[in-house]
Design a protein around this motif. Structure first.
Motif, PDB file in Angstrom:
ATOM      1  N   GLY A 183       0.864  -1.190   0.000  1.00  0.00           N
ATOM      2  CA  GLY A 183       0.000   0.000   0.000  1.00  0.00           C
ATOM      3  C   GLY A 183       0.888   1.223   0.000  1.00  0.00           C
ATOM      4  O   GLY A 183       1.968   1.204   0.595  1.00  0.00           O
ATOM      5  N   ASP A 184       0.465   2.301  -0.660  1.00  0.00           N
ATOM      6  CA  ASP A 184       1.300   3.493  -0.840  1.00  0.00           C
ATOM      7  C   ASP A 184       0.387   4.711  -0.813  1.00  0.00           C
ATOM      8  O   ASP A 184      -0.630   4.732  -1.530  1.00  0.00           O
ATOM      9  CB  ASP A 184       2.015   3.361  -2.200  1.00  0.00           C
ATOM     10  N   ALA A 185       0.719   5.688   0.023  1.00  0.00           N
ATOM     11  CA  ALA A 185      -0.124   6.895   0.092  1.00  0.00           C
ATOM     12  C   ALA A 185       0.690   8.072   0.615  1.00  0.00           C
ATOM     13  O   ALA A 185       1.674   7.888   1.334  1.00  0.00           O
ATOM     14  CB  ALA A 185      -1.330   6.670   0.990  1.00  0.00           C
ATOM     15  N   GLY A 222       2.335   8.837 -10.977  1.00  0.00           N
ATOM     16  CA  GLY A 222       1.837   7.692 -10.228  1.00  0.00           C
ATOM     17  C   GLY A 222       2.161   6.396 -10.961  1.00  0.00           C
ATOM     18  O   GLY A 222       2.860   6.389 -11.975  1.00  0.00           O
ATOM     19  N   HIS A 223       1.585   5.299 -10.468  1.00  0.00           N
ATOM     20  CA  HIS A 223       2.038   3.984 -10.945  1.00  0.00           C
ATOM     21  C   HIS A 223       1.055   2.887 -10.588  1.00  0.00           C
ATOM     22  O   HIS A 223       0.289   3.020  -9.633  1.00  0.00           O
ATOM     23  CB  HIS A 223       3.392   3.675 -10.295  1.00  0.00           C
ATOM     24  N   GLY A 224       1.141   1.785 -11.333  1.00  0.00           N
ATOM     25  CA  GLY A 224       0.480   0.568 -10.901  1.00  0.00           C
ATOM     26  C   GLY A 224       1.140   0.072  -9.633  1.00  0.00           C
ATOM     27  O   GLY A 224       2.277   0.448  -9.322  1.00  0.00           O
ATOM     28  N   LEU A 270      -3.954   1.023  -8.772  1.00  0.00           N
ATOM     29  CA  LEU A 270      -3.154   2.185  -9.170  1.00  0.00           C
ATOM     30  C   LEU A 270      -2.861   3.063  -7.955  1.00  0.00           C
ATOM     31  O   LEU A 270      -3.720   3.224  -7.079  1.00  0.00           O
ATOM     32  CB  LEU A 270      -3.921   3.035 -10.198  1.00  0.00           C
ATOM     33  N   ALA A 271      -1.653   3.621  -7.911  1.00  0.00           N
ATOM     34  CA  ALA A 271      -1.327   4.677  -6.951  1.00  0.00           C
ATOM     35  C   ALA A 271      -1.390   5.995  -7.708  1.00  0.00           C
ATOM     36  O   ALA A 271      -0.567   6.247  -8.590  1.00  0.00           O
ATOM     37  CB  ALA A 271       0.047   4.453  -6.348  1.00  0.00           C
ATOM     38  N   ILE A 272      -2.394   6.787  -7.367  1.00  0.00           N
ATOM     39  CA  ILE A 272      -2.607   8.062  -8.062  1.00  0.00           C
ATOM     40  C   ILE A 272      -2.133   9.161  -7.131  1.00  0.00           C
ATOM     41  O   ILE A 272      -2.575   9.241  -5.982  1.00  0.00           O
ATOM     42  CB  ILE A 272      -4.086   8.211  -8.444  1.00  0.00           C
ATOM     43  N   GLU A 273      -1.199   9.997  -7.617  1.00  0.00           N
ATOM     44  CA  GLU A 273      -0.501  10.884  -6.686  1.00  0.00           C
ATOM     45  C   GLU A 273      -0.145  12.238  -7.279  1.00  0.00           C
ATOM     46  O   GLU A 273       1.003  12.475  -7.652  1.00  0.00           O
ATOM     47  CB  GLU A 273       0.747  10.200  -6.143  1.00  0.00           C
ATOM     48  N   PRO A 274      -1.121  13.142  -7.362  1.00  0.00           N
ATOM     49  CA  PRO A 274      -0.795  14.482  -7.857  1.00  0.00           C
ATOM     50  C   PRO A 274       0.258  15.178  -6.990  1.00  0.00           C
ATOM     51  O   PRO A 274       0.165  15.155  -5.767  1.00  0.00           O
ATOM     52  CB  PRO A 274      -2.128  15.236  -7.764  1.00  0.00           C
ATOM     53  N   TYR A 331      -0.496  14.501  -2.739  1.00  0.00           N
ATOM     54  CA  TYR A 331      -1.570  13.711  -2.140  1.00  0.00           C
ATOM     55  C   TYR A 331      -1.706  12.432  -2.952  1.00  0.00           C
ATOM     56  O   TYR A 331      -1.733  12.478  -4.192  1.00  0.00           O
ATOM     57  CB  TYR A 331      -2.893  14.485  -2.150  1.00  0.00           C
ATOM     58  N   GLU A 332      -1.761  11.313  -2.268  1.00  0.00           N
ATOM     59  CA  GLU A 332      -1.752  10.023  -2.970  1.00  0.00           C
ATOM     60  C   GLU A 332      -2.578   8.986  -2.227  1.00  0.00           C
ATOM     61  O   GLU A 332      -2.558   8.943  -0.996  1.00  0.00           O
ATOM     62  CB  GLU A 332      -0.314   9.498  -3.062  1.00  0.00           C
ATOM     63  N   ASN A 333      -3.262   8.164  -2.999  1.00  0.00           N
ATOM     64  CA  ASN A 333      -3.862   6.948  -2.460  1.00  0.00           C
ATOM     65  C   ASN A 333      -3.678   5.798  -3.431  1.00  0.00           C
ATOM     66  O   ASN A 333      -3.536   6.011  -4.650  1.00  0.00           O
ATOM     67  CB  ASN A 333      -5.373   7.133  -2.228  1.00  0.00           C
TER      68      ASN A 333
HETATM   69 MG    MG Z   1       3.490   6.288  -5.047  1.00  0.00          MG
END
Ligand code: MG
Length: 249
Positions: free
Chosen positions: A104-106, A167-169, A198-202, A231-233
């Motif tokens: 998990g990545d945030a 961001g990334h898978g 997906l890790a979406i991280e503006p 910010y990422e989730n």
């Molecule tokens: Mg990330």
């Protein structure tokens, strides 16, 4: 190749994600003037190890700590140290946990005490841009629809979106296919399908989107010295309905 997760794998992603969310929750209560970023790092590392998880960032491509702590004009990949946070700063904390083989990545950006109106707005716009983006994280859209929505919103607020980091898978590895830019034209890239994680991280700058890396080979800062937020989730595409955000409790 983009890996599609089955229900069992998603359950493991959820467990890792919830641990990441809980760690952010814990750290959000510790962010205050006077605390050092190394102290925040120690809290996160202990929390993950106490819960049977490994702090994914620790040793990743040689990264020396468990969290990235990026202050003010630092965008991402800040290395924790003895710098004390002070009233009016903003701090972006990015962290990951590996639990039972899944990651998990945030990331969150916090205000330290009272911050300027502009800094507050930067934090709020960055977070909101994530939600504007994931409105398109469902079947029927393509990958670039997400980044397009992020960019359109951020620029409508007068800020800019970082181009050099994306961001990334995510799954068994922290960084999997596909890359997920926070900018670009809509209607391009892979079609989104159920089971994609997906890790979406503006990463959003007050000024120009140009960034550079400091001599420590890690810390990314804005070239113009103006402040940035992140910010990422980690999310999973669920089909035609809204995605599940795995790193929110
Ligand atoms: Mg990330």
């Amino acid at each position: 190749m983009i890996s599609i997760k089955n229900a069992k794998q998603i359950e493991k992603m959820r467990a890792a994600g919830h641990l990441v969310a809980a760690c952010h929750d814990l750290l959000s209560k510790e962010v205050r003037p006077g605390i050092t970023t190394l102290e925040l790092d120690a809290i996160a590392e202990k929390f993950f190890r106490d819960h049977g998880a490994y702090p994914t960032f620790l040793g990743y491509q040689g990264f020396p700590n468990s969290i990235c702590a990026s202050i003010n004009e630092e965008v991402v990949h800040g290395i924790p140290g003895n710098r004390k946070l002070k009233e009016g700063d903003i701090i972006s904390i990015d962290l990951g946990a590996t639990l039972d083989g899944y990651v998990g990545d945030a990331a969150r950006t916090h205000a330290v005490g009272q911050v300027s109106d502009e800094a507050r707005r930067l934090i709020d716009v960055t977070k909101e841009s994530f939600f504007r983006g994931i409105a398109y994280a469902k079947e029927g859209y393509r990958l670039s629809d997400i980044g397009h929505a992020v960019q359109e919103y951020v620029e409508s607020e007068g800020f800019s979106v970082v181009r050099d980091y994306v961001g990334h898978g995510i799954g068994r590895e922290m960084h999997e296919d596909p890359p997920v830019p926070n900018f670009g034209k809509p209607g391009h890239g892979p079609r989104l399908v159920k089971g994609m994680c997906l890790a979406i991280e503006p990463m959003v700058n007050i000024g120009h989107y140009d960034v550079e890396v400091l001599d420590n080979d890690w810390t990314v800062v804005t070239r113009d010295g103006k402040w940035a937020a992140h910010y990422e989730n980690t999310i999973v595409i669920t089909g035609k309905s809204d995605p599940e955000i795995l790193t929110l409790l």
